[in-house]
Design a protein around this motif. Structure first.
Motif, PDB file in Angstrom:
ATOM      1  N   THR A  82       0.839  -1.190   0.000  1.00 10.09           N
ATOM      2  CA  THR A  82       0.000   0.000   0.000  1.00 10.09           C
ATOM      3  C   THR A  82       0.880   1.248   0.000  1.00 10.09           C
ATOM      4  O   THR A  82       2.058   1.204   0.352  1.00 10.09           O
ATOM      5  CB  THR A  82      -0.899   0.039   1.247  1.00 10.09           C
ATOM      6  N   GLU A  83       0.274   2.371  -0.397  1.00 10.02           N
ATOM      7  CA  GLU A  83       1.013   3.628  -0.360  1.00 10.02           C
ATOM      8  C   GLU A  83       1.489   3.932   1.062  1.00 10.02           C
ATOM      9  O   GLU A  83       2.601   4.419   1.266  1.00 10.02           O
ATOM     10  CB  GLU A  83       0.130   4.767  -0.878  1.00 10.02           C
ATOM     11  N   ALA A  84       0.636   3.612   2.055  1.00  8.23           N
ATOM     12  CA  ALA A  84       0.986   3.906   3.443  1.00  8.23           C
ATOM     13  C   ALA A  84       2.190   3.089   3.896  1.00  8.23           C
ATOM     14  O   ALA A  84       3.106   3.615   4.555  1.00  8.23           O
ATOM     15  CB  ALA A  84      -0.211   3.629   4.350  1.00  8.23           C
ATOM     16  N   TRP A  85       2.212   1.811   3.544  1.00  2.25           N
ATOM     17  CA  TRP A  85       3.327   0.963   3.972  1.00  2.25           C
ATOM     18  C   TRP A  85       4.616   1.372   3.253  1.00  2.25           C
ATOM     19  O   TRP A  85       5.687   1.466   3.867  1.00  2.25           O
ATOM     20  CB  TRP A  85       3.020  -0.499   3.702  1.00  2.25           C
ATOM     21  N   ALA A  86       4.509   1.609   1.958  1.00  2.00           N
ATOM     22  CA  ALA A  86       5.679   2.020   1.188  1.00  2.00           C
ATOM     23  C   ALA A  86       6.234   3.346   1.715  1.00  2.00           C
ATOM     24  O   ALA A  86       7.458   3.537   1.777  1.00  2.00           O
ATOM     25  CB  ALA A  86       5.316   2.138  -0.293  1.00  2.00           C
ATOM     26  N   GLN A  87       5.343   4.256   2.102  1.00  2.00           N
ATOM     27  CA  GLN A  87       5.799   5.524   2.658  1.00  2.00           C
ATOM     28  C   GLN A  87       6.473   5.302   4.009  1.00  2.00           C
ATOM     29  O   GLN A  87       7.463   5.972   4.343  1.00  2.00           O
ATOM     30  CB  GLN A  87       4.635   6.498   2.820  1.00  2.00           C
ATOM     31  N   GLY A  88       5.948   4.362   4.804  1.00  2.00           N
ATOM     32  CA  GLY A  88       6.567   4.049   6.085  1.00  2.00           C
ATOM     33  C   GLY A  88       7.988   3.531   5.922  1.00  2.00           C
ATOM     34  O   GLY A  88       8.891   3.876   6.701  1.00  2.00           O
ATOM     35  N   VAL A  89       8.220   2.713   4.896  1.00  2.00           N
ATOM     36  CA  VAL A  89       9.567   2.224   4.612  1.00  2.00           C
ATOM     37  C   VAL A  89      10.450   3.379   4.133  1.00  2.00           C
ATOM     38  O   VAL A  89      11.611   3.509   4.552  1.00  2.00           O
ATOM     39  CB  VAL A  89       9.525   1.103   3.558  1.00  2.00           C
ATOM     40  N   ALA A  90       9.916   4.231   3.264  1.00  2.00           N
ATOM     41  CA  ALA A  90      10.684   5.374   2.766  1.00  2.00           C
ATOM     42  C   ALA A  90      11.063   6.314   3.909  1.00  2.00           C
ATOM     43  O   ALA A  90      12.196   6.820   3.962  1.00  2.00           O
ATOM     44  CB  ALA A  90       9.877   6.119   1.707  1.00  2.00           C
ATOM     45  N   ASP A  91      10.134   6.548   4.814  1.00  2.00           N
ATOM     46  CA  ASP A  91      10.429   7.404   5.969  1.00  2.00           C
ATOM     47  C   ASP A  91      11.530   6.785   6.830  1.00  2.00           C
ATOM     48  O   ASP A  91      12.398   7.496   7.359  1.00  2.00           O
ATOM     49  CB  ASP A  91       9.173   7.614   6.812  1.00  2.00           C
TER      50      ASP A  91
END
Length: 296
Positions: free
Chosen positions: A247-256
């Protein structure tokens, strides 16, 4: 009674095996598992099984009935709609069970970064989990590895066939690592010890201080073939994860998380190794785990 979550996972399965080997049947073990068929027949004969997810309050309540110790791990779920929400959905039922069912000790897999990691995605969510569990007053040990060596296995084909290892950590950053077997060994030791009290973090930092280029060099030497680093940005990693179904949320969490590691450097060379809890070197792990996997 010891309750083990994620008993078919990479770490949970090793914790379970070590508990059964060390306990010799004297310490009963109960597992929470979505699919009991994934447990080997030999394991199923030696444990009590509660089917379901440990995020389900009813399942967790049933599993913890009469138990005094819990091995806890929130499974990474790239399909989650929210990183914070995912960790909270698992942690809240545990905190309720601790308060009502007499759980005395919890050993959980967390991460390095306490006190220094800010806006770090999955790392921040994991550290918040620790704070919530510790606030219940239960005796608590948070196992704190940096990056797990087993993450490299996801790129076995690329490393073997193309000589390419892809990494979003900056070239000048040190990638501290830990083998899952070291995490499992420390978890099992703590679960079988009924004397410790209070709350402590337990760092599990392997002996290496390799940059991404250093990791590639070890890979090349062990596999006896050229291996180069393909450097990508956190944004590129985010896009790659979403292409593979996150999901966008999970991918963003990894990027963060990656951005925080690059900007704050809290997995770096200043973090001392902990040979008592994380003795496995990256080269040793490559020889014993990655090299056989690459042959297959």
């Amino acid at each position: 009674m010891i309750v083990v979550t994620t008993p078919t996972g990479q770490i949970g399965s090793e914790v379970l095996a070590r508990l059964l080997d060390a306990g010799n049947g004297t310490t009963p073990v109960r597992v929470i598992v979505r699919d009991p068929a994934r447990l080997s027949p030999g394991i199923r004969e030696r444990v009590e099984v509660v089917q379901g997810s440990h995020a389900d309050p009813a399942v967790l309540k049933e599993a913890c009935e009469g138990a005094d110790r819990v091995f806890w791990l929130v499974p990474p779920t790239p399909g989650a709609d929210s990183v914070t929400g995912h960790f909270h959905a698992f942690t809240e039922p545990l905190c309720e069970v601790i308060g009502t069912q007499g759980i005395e000790r919890v050993v959980a897999v967390s991460t390095l970064g306490r006190g220094v990691a800010e806006n770090a995605g999955l790392i921040s969510a994991s550290l918040a989990m620790d704070e919530a569990i510790a606030a219940t007053g239960v005796h608590y040990r948070a196992l704190c590895p940096p990056a797990l060596m087993e993450n490299v296995l996801r790129q076995t084909a690329s490393i073997r066939d193309e000589g390419v290892w892809t990494e979003a950590l900056a070239r000048d950053r040190v990638l501290r690592t830990c083998a899952t077997r070291d995490v499992a060994a420390e978890a099992a030791r703590l679960l079988l010890d009924a004397t410790w009290t209070g709350y402590e973090d337990v760092p599990l930092v392997g002996p290496d201080d390799l940059t991404p280029e250093g990791v590639a060099r070890v890979l090349a030497e062990v596999l006896d073939r050229p291996v180069r680093v393909r450097q990508i940005t956190a944004a590129e990693q985010r896009a790659m994860l979403t292409r593979h179904g996150a999901t966008e949320a999970w991918a963003q969490g990894v990027a963060d998380m990656v951005d925080a590691l690059n900007s704050q450097g809290f997995y770096g060379a200043a973090q001392p190794s902990t040979p008592a809890t994380a003795p496995t070197s990256f080269r040793q792990w490559c020889e014993e785990v990655l090299k056989p996997a690459a042959r297959g």
